[in-house]
Design a protein around this motif. Structure first.
Motif, PDB file in Angstrom:
ATOM      1  N   THR A   1      -3.914 -19.273  -4.379  1.00 29.11           N
ATOM      2  CA  THR A   1      -5.308 -18.942  -4.600  1.00 29.11           C
ATOM      3  C   THR A   1      -6.158 -20.127  -4.132  1.00 29.11           C
ATOM      4  O   THR A   1      -5.675 -21.262  -4.071  1.00 29.11           O
ATOM      5  CB  THR A   1      -5.587 -18.676  -6.090  1.00 29.11           C
TER       6      THR A   1
ATOM      7  N   VAL B   1      -4.818 -17.990 -11.720  1.00 31.92           N
ATOM      8  CA  VAL B   1      -5.232 -16.606 -11.961  1.00 31.92           C
ATOM      9  C   VAL B   1      -4.142 -15.845 -12.702  1.00 31.92           C
ATOM     10  O   VAL B   1      -4.421 -15.071 -13.619  1.00 31.92           O
ATOM     11  CB  VAL B   1      -5.548 -15.887 -10.625  1.00 31.92           C
ATOM     12  N   PHE B   2      -2.898 -16.074 -12.311  1.00 27.34           N
ATOM     13  CA  PHE B   2      -1.800 -15.246 -12.808  1.00 27.34           C
ATOM     14  C   PHE B   2      -1.324 -15.730 -14.177  1.00 27.34           C
ATOM     15  O   PHE B   2      -0.262 -16.312 -14.341  1.00 27.34           O
ATOM     16  CB  PHE B   2      -0.676 -15.204 -11.772  1.00 27.34           C
TER      17      PHE B   2
ATOM     18  N   TYR C   1      -2.518  -9.107 -13.835  1.00 28.47           N
ATOM     19  CA  TYR C   1      -2.640  -9.742 -12.520  1.00 28.47           C
ATOM     20  C   TYR C   1      -1.266  -9.891 -11.850  1.00 28.47           C
ATOM     21  O   TYR C   1      -1.130  -9.661 -10.655  1.00 28.47           O
ATOM     22  CB  TYR C   1      -3.341 -11.087 -12.631  1.00 28.47           C
TER      23      TYR C   1
ATOM     24  N   THR D   1      -0.228  -6.571 -10.456  1.00 28.70           N
ATOM     25  CA  THR D   1      -0.901  -6.218  -9.205  1.00 28.70           C
ATOM     26  C   THR D   1      -0.109  -6.748  -8.016  1.00 28.70           C
ATOM     27  O   THR D   1       0.065  -6.049  -7.009  1.00 28.70           O
ATOM     28  CB  THR D   1      -2.338  -6.777  -9.201  1.00 28.70           C
TER      29      THR D   1
ATOM     30  N   THR E   1      -4.604  -7.263  -1.977  1.00 27.91           N
ATOM     31  CA  THR E   1      -4.506  -7.879  -3.305  1.00 27.91           C
ATOM     32  C   THR E   1      -5.744  -8.697  -3.631  1.00 27.91           C
ATOM     33  O   THR E   1      -6.157  -8.758  -4.788  1.00 27.91           O
ATOM     34  CB  THR E   1      -3.238  -8.743  -3.444  1.00 27.91           C
ATOM     35  N   SER E   2      -6.348  -9.296  -2.629  1.00 33.79           N
ATOM     36  CA  SER E   2      -7.573 -10.053  -2.845  1.00 33.79           C
ATOM     37  C   SER E   2      -8.661  -9.158  -3.431  1.00 33.79           C
ATOM     38  O   SER E   2      -9.264  -9.479  -4.461  1.00 33.79           O
ATOM     39  CB  SER E   2      -8.039 -10.666  -1.522  1.00 33.79           C
TER      40      SER E   2
ATOM     41  N   LYS F   1      -8.357  -6.169  -4.818  1.00 28.30           N
ATOM     42  CA  LYS F   1      -7.938  -5.574  -6.090  1.00 28.30           C
ATOM     43  C   LYS F   1      -8.036  -6.585  -7.249  1.00 28.30           C
ATOM     44  O   LYS F   1      -8.557  -6.267  -8.318  1.00 28.30           O
ATOM     45  CB  LYS F   1      -6.498  -5.062  -5.950  1.00 28.30           C
ATOM     46  N   LEU F   2      -7.552  -7.803  -7.016  1.00 28.52           N
ATOM     47  CA  LEU F   2      -7.573  -8.811  -8.082  1.00 28.52           C
ATOM     48  C   LEU F   2      -8.993  -9.254  -8.419  1.00 28.52           C
ATOM     49  O   LEU F   2      -9.321  -9.442  -9.598  1.00 28.52           O
ATOM     50  CB  LEU F   2      -6.701 -10.003  -7.697  1.00 28.52           C
TER      51      LEU F   2
ATOM     52  N   ILE G   1     -10.535  -8.882 -12.147  1.00 21.18           N
ATOM     53  CA  ILE G   1     -11.127 -10.019 -12.869  1.00 21.18           C
ATOM     54  C   ILE G   1     -12.552  -9.680 -13.272  1.00 21.18           C
ATOM     55  O   ILE G   1     -12.969  -9.899 -14.417  1.00 21.18           O
ATOM     56  CB  ILE G   1     -11.070 -11.301 -12.003  1.00 21.18           C
TER      57      ILE G   1
END
Length: 182
Positions: A20, A26-27, A32, A35, A83-84, A86-87, A91
Motif C-alpha cells: 500500500t 490496511v489489512f 479487507y 477482498t 482491488t484498489s 474495491k478496498l 474503507i
C-alpha cells in the motif's frame, strides 16, 4: 526503469511483492483480507493465474504466480486496479473503520503526487518481479514469504498466519485460498 524489474519471460513464474502507499496497515480486518483472497481466487478461476505461494501482511502482499495466458504484467495491473477500487470503497463505507478519514486522506495525498492517478492511490506502483528460474529460487522465495509473519513477530510458526499459503503446504488447508501445488 531497470530491466531486472520487468516481467521478462511471459510464461514464467514470478515472485512479486506490492505494498500500500506509505506502507499503510490496511489489512487489519478480515473484510479487507477477504477482498484480496477473493480477488486472487477470481483471477485463478477466470484469468489464468496460477498461484504457488502467497502471504498477505498488514501493508503488503507477497505472491508467487504464473500467468497461464502469458500476460503477467496485465494480470497484476488488473488485479491491483480492481482491488484498489474495491478496498477504497470498503474503507469509505465501513462505519467500524476508526482510521477511515486518515487513511482516505493519505490515499488522496498519494494520488495527488502521481500523474497516473485521478483521485486516490491505494497501491504503490512497483512490483519488482523476480523470475523463478529454478527450484532453489522457488524454495527460497516461498520460505521468505512463509516466514514473513514470523519475522514480523505476529506468529511463531508460519502455519499460524491465516492469510498465507504456509497453511496450504503444511496442513493441506485450502479454506482461505486454493493454490496450485501440483
Amino acid at each position: 526503469m531497470s530491466e531486472k524489474y520487468k516481467f521478462g519471460e511471459k510464461s514464467g513464474a514470478y515472485f512479486i511483492s506490492f505494498a500500500t502507499v506509505n506502507w499503510i496497515d490496511v489489512f487489519t480486518r478480515d473484510l479487507y483480507f477477504s477482498t484480496i483472497t477473493e480477488s486472487l481466487d477470481f483471477c485463478r478461476k477466470n484469468k489464468g493465474m496460477e498461484i504457488y505461494g502467497y502471504c498477505i501482511m498488514h501493508s503488503h502482499v507477497h505472491l508467487i504466480f504464473r500467468s497461464a495466458l502469458g500476460d503477467p504484467s496485465g494480470l497484476i495491473r488488473d488485479f491491483k486496479g480492481f482491488t484498489s477500487k474495491k478496498l477504497l470503497k470498503l474503507i469509505e463505507e465501513n462505519p467500524q473503520e476508526s482510521r477511515k478519514e486518515w487513511m482516505l486522506w493519505m490515499f488522496e495525498r498519494a494520488g495527488k503526487k502521481n500523474s497516473n492517478v485521478t483521485f486516490r492511490q491505494f497501491w504503490q506502483q512497483n512490483n519488482h518481479p523476480i523470475e523463478i528460474w529454478s527450484l532453489k529460487v522457488f524454495e527460497q522465495k516461498l520460505n521468505y514469504i512463509h516466514n514473513n509473519p514470523v519475522e514480523a513477530g505476529f506468529v511463531t510458526d508460519p502455519i499460524e498466519w491465516k492469510y498465507s499459503s504456509a497453511r496450504n503446504y503444511g496442513n493441506n488447508d485450502h479454506t482461505i485460498l486454493e493454490i496450485d501445488i501440483n
